[in-house]
Design a protein around this motif. Structure first.
Motif, PDB file in Angstrom:
ATOM      1  N   ASN A 162       0.795  -1.215   0.000  1.00  0.00           N
ATOM      2  CA  ASN A 162       0.000   0.000   0.000  1.00  0.00           C
ATOM      3  C   ASN A 162       0.832   1.272   0.000  1.00  0.00           C
ATOM      4  O   ASN A 162       0.332   2.333  -0.402  1.00  0.00           O
ATOM      5  CB  ASN A 162      -0.972  -0.033   1.183  1.00  0.00           C
ATOM      6  CG  ASN A 162      -2.114  -0.983   0.919  1.00  0.00           C
ATOM      7  OD1 ASN A 162      -3.042  -0.667   0.195  1.00  0.00           O
ATOM      8  ND2 ASN A 162      -2.019  -2.192   1.467  1.00  0.00           N
ATOM      9  N   ASN A 338      -7.164   4.943  -0.439  1.00  0.00           N
ATOM     10  CA  ASN A 338      -7.198   3.571   0.068  1.00  0.00           C
ATOM     11  C   ASN A 338      -5.859   3.168   0.671  1.00  0.00           C
ATOM     12  O   ASN A 338      -5.782   2.681   1.807  1.00  0.00           O
ATOM     13  CB  ASN A 338      -7.599   2.616  -1.050  1.00  0.00           C
ATOM     14  CG  ASN A 338      -7.360   1.157  -0.711  1.00  0.00           C
ATOM     15  OD1 ASN A 338      -6.555   0.491  -1.367  1.00  0.00           O
ATOM     16  ND2 ASN A 338      -8.029   0.650   0.298  1.00  0.00           N
ATOM     17  N   SER A 339      -4.789   3.389  -0.081  1.00  0.00           N
ATOM     18  CA  SER A 339      -3.472   2.975   0.395  1.00  0.00           C
ATOM     19  C   SER A 339      -3.017   3.794   1.598  1.00  0.00           C
ATOM     20  O   SER A 339      -2.407   3.254   2.528  1.00  0.00           O
ATOM     21  CB  SER A 339      -2.453   3.096  -0.748  1.00  0.00           C
ATOM     22  OG  SER A 339      -2.785   2.205  -1.792  1.00  0.00           O
ATOM     23  N   ILE A 342      -4.744   2.446   4.573  1.00  0.00           N
ATOM     24  CA  ILE A 342      -4.125   1.173   4.977  1.00  0.00           C
ATOM     25  C   ILE A 342      -2.878   1.435   5.814  1.00  0.00           C
ATOM     26  O   ILE A 342      -2.661   0.830   6.870  1.00  0.00           O
ATOM     27  CB  ILE A 342      -3.767   0.326   3.736  1.00  0.00           C
ATOM     28  CG1 ILE A 342      -5.022  -0.115   2.985  1.00  0.00           C
ATOM     29  CG2 ILE A 342      -2.930  -0.879   4.132  1.00  0.00           C
ATOM     30  CD1 ILE A 342      -5.879  -1.111   3.708  1.00  0.00           C
ATOM     31  N   SER A 410     -11.238   0.566   3.314  1.00  0.00           N
ATOM     32  CA  SER A 410      -9.859   0.191   3.633  1.00  0.00           C
ATOM     33  C   SER A 410      -9.761  -0.491   4.991  1.00  0.00           C
ATOM     34  O   SER A 410      -9.001  -1.455   5.166  1.00  0.00           O
ATOM     35  CB  SER A 410      -8.958   1.426   3.604  1.00  0.00           C
ATOM     36  OG  SER A 410      -9.000   2.051   2.344  1.00  0.00           O
ATOM     37  N   GLU A 413     -10.917  -3.838   4.436  1.00  0.00           N
ATOM     38  CA  GLU A 413      -9.872  -4.603   3.745  1.00  0.00           C
ATOM     39  C   GLU A 413      -8.828  -5.121   4.728  1.00  0.00           C
ATOM     40  O   GLU A 413      -8.358  -6.266   4.612  1.00  0.00           O
ATOM     41  CB  GLU A 413      -9.217  -3.713   2.691  1.00  0.00           C
ATOM     42  CG  GLU A 413      -8.143  -4.396   1.872  1.00  0.00           C
ATOM     43  CD  GLU A 413      -7.422  -3.434   0.939  1.00  0.00           C
ATOM     44  OE1 GLU A 413      -6.495  -3.895   0.237  1.00  0.00           O
ATOM     45  OE2 GLU A 413      -7.764  -2.232   0.920  1.00  0.00           O
TER      46      GLU A 413
END
Length: 502
Positions: A162, A338-339, A342, A410, A413
């Motif tokens: 990520n 998103n990353s 994370i 996220s 996830e």
């Protein structure tokens, strides 16, 4: 003979920050590979519409289906890459060959021809199939069975994924919108070229650092090295046109059936191997396959990020940061949310698992999966609220609901994906760890292909509207909510099938 059988004992590794040193080498190799992957991920659907449909919104449906099929095949080919590593050339050579092939494909898609573009995507798909499952499998092999650092090691590795995923859209989004000062789709060759450079760096990094692995992932000793490698290279040459046909000629709907049949075959192989290893291993394979099914559901909706969420961001979100319109938030930058989430939340989630583990209260793997589905659902609930309550006079919603949706997804996830990678290495039959890791990615592939079909339905023939987005995202919320509740309810049963695996 499988790779796990060529190492007669587990090597002792020096540690760095509490983990085997090779973990950090694999971390950076994966960082650069994900830099390449995410560098083009945000751009593909937008580029297809701009370059091959002259910017007409009627191309959104086709672009989404191409994207879903591409992403599905990226993960589906992992099943073959895992088998190649297990049985033919070992993990290290599979990773290096895959990296070289991916680099070639990334430079091919710079050519502004639809046929060459799709052929380049097919080359990327084949290379990724050799790379992706096998570097994840190597992470699991750094730890002895029962080592409680394994889950945390996979979470660290997931942060490497990520970190590359966060930085890449920021850089490539800037390249596309600013560096030449021309219309964005004319600059995608810079985006794709930057991704190709990232993949070359991944290749070099792994090639230099693989000595740290102390024999893990080497070629099976009973195989003639040159001959086996030649066979696999020939297989790559044959596989590329097959993948091209599946993606460009067959269509997403037919591909869904192909993936379904493939999954049944792989599941049968795993069940047969489990049966030969006794009742406990058989039960563990059954638990693995059940969780694979819920994994399909998660990724079907999570991967709207590269398709319907992209068109939502471009067409239905007010991206003006300042009232005077002096800065417009680039569409590609949404992919970094998103990353970034994370990276920020991975230590928090890992600390929660550690804290609860020390008090013998850590949620089971199936329960964590259920939490992941519910986190994904909450993201869609935010979008439903925005599309019903926050639409302005220009037919646009604010920027923050889409950002918050990415953050909630996220967190979901983190409850599912790194845990899933670790789960496969724990529950799979010893001889078929690579194959089982490929099956994990096959379940992701199935979800990704369905995501493209769903995104195509949301856009329809005329492009995404407020009404079509609301209908599609409402469907997504209710299905994810239902699946999450069902999994939480049956998690004790699945946990029983796992026979003590944590």
């Amino acid at each position: 003979m499988s790779q796990t059988q060529t190492i007669t004992h587990q090597p002792e590794f020096e540690t760095l920050w509490g983990h085997p040193k090779p973990l950090w080498m694999l971390f950076m190799a994966e960082f650069w590979e994900r830099f390449a992957f995410y560098g083009i991920r945000w751009a593909l659907t937008l580029y297809i519409v701009a370059q091959f449909y002259a910017g007409n919104a009627s191309g959104e449906g086709d672009a989404s289906r191409y994207y879903g099929a591409y992403l599905a095949l990226v993960y589906a080919t992992a099943i073959f890459g895992g088998y190649v590593a297990d049985r033919i050339i070992g993990y290290q050579r599979s990773i290096l060959l895959g990296a070289v092939v991916m680099s070639i494909g990334l430079f091919m898609i710079m050519v502004p021809s639809l046929d060459v573009f799709l052929l380049g995507l097919a080359v990327i798909v084949v290379g990724n199939g050799l790379f992706k499952p096998n570097i994840s499998s190597l992470v699991g092999q750094l730890y002895k069975q029962g080592d409680d650092r394994r889950d945390r090691g996979f979470t660290i590795f997931y942060m490497g994924i990520n970190l590359g995923g966060m930085l890449s859209p920021l850089l490539t989004g800037w390249l596309a919108s600013e560096i030449f000062g021309t219309p964005q789709h004319q600059n995608y060759k810079a985006v794709f070229g930057a991704a190709g450079v990232g993949m070359i760096l991944s290749t070099i990094w792994f090639y230099i650092g693989r000595k740290q692995l102390k024999g893990i992932g080497m070629m099976p000793e009973d195989k003639p090295a040159g001959k086996m490698l030649a066979y696999v290279i020939a297989g790559v040459v044959v596989a590329v046109p097959v993948v091209y046909f599946l993606m460009a000629g067959m269509g997403a709907q037919t591909l869904a059936w192909v993936l379904g049949v493939l999954f049944v075959i792989v599941a049968g192989m795993l069940l047969l191997e489990g049966k030969q290893n006794g009742r406990i291993q058989m039960h563990r394979v059954c638990a693995l396959l059940l969780l694979f099914g819920f994994n399909v559901t998660f990724w079907m909706f999570f991967e709207q990020a590269g398709s319907s969420f992209n068109f939502l961001a471009q067409n239905l979100v007010n991206r003006d940061i300042f009232a005077d319109g002096s800065f417009i938030f680039p569409t590609g930058w949404f992919q970094s949310v998103n990353s970034l989430a994370i990276i920020l939340f991975a230590p928090v989630i890992s600390a929660i698992w550690y804290f609860t583990s020390k008090r013998k209260m850590e949620p089971t793997i199936p329960f964590k999966f259920g939490l992941g589905l519910l986190g994904n659902a909450l993201g869609f609930l935010v979008l439903m609220f925005a599309l019903t309550q926050l639409v302005d006079g220009n037919g646009l919603i604010p920027l923050w609901p889409l950002v918050l949706c990415y953050v909630l997804q996220s967190i979901g996830e983190l409850c599912l994906s790194p845990i899933g990678l670790s789960m496969v290495t724990k529950l799979a039959p010893v001889r078929y760890v690579g194959l089982a890791m490929g099956a994990w990615f096959l379940s992701v592939a199935t979800g990704n292909n369905l995501s493209g079909i769903l995104a195509g339905e949301i856009s329809g023939e005329t492009g995404m509207t407020i009404e079509s987005a609301l209908a599609g995202f409402s469907f997504s919320f209710y299905l994810l909510l239902g699946a999450g509740i069902v999994l939480l309810v049956i998690s004790p049963l699945i946990n029983k099938l796992m026979h003590g695996v944590k």
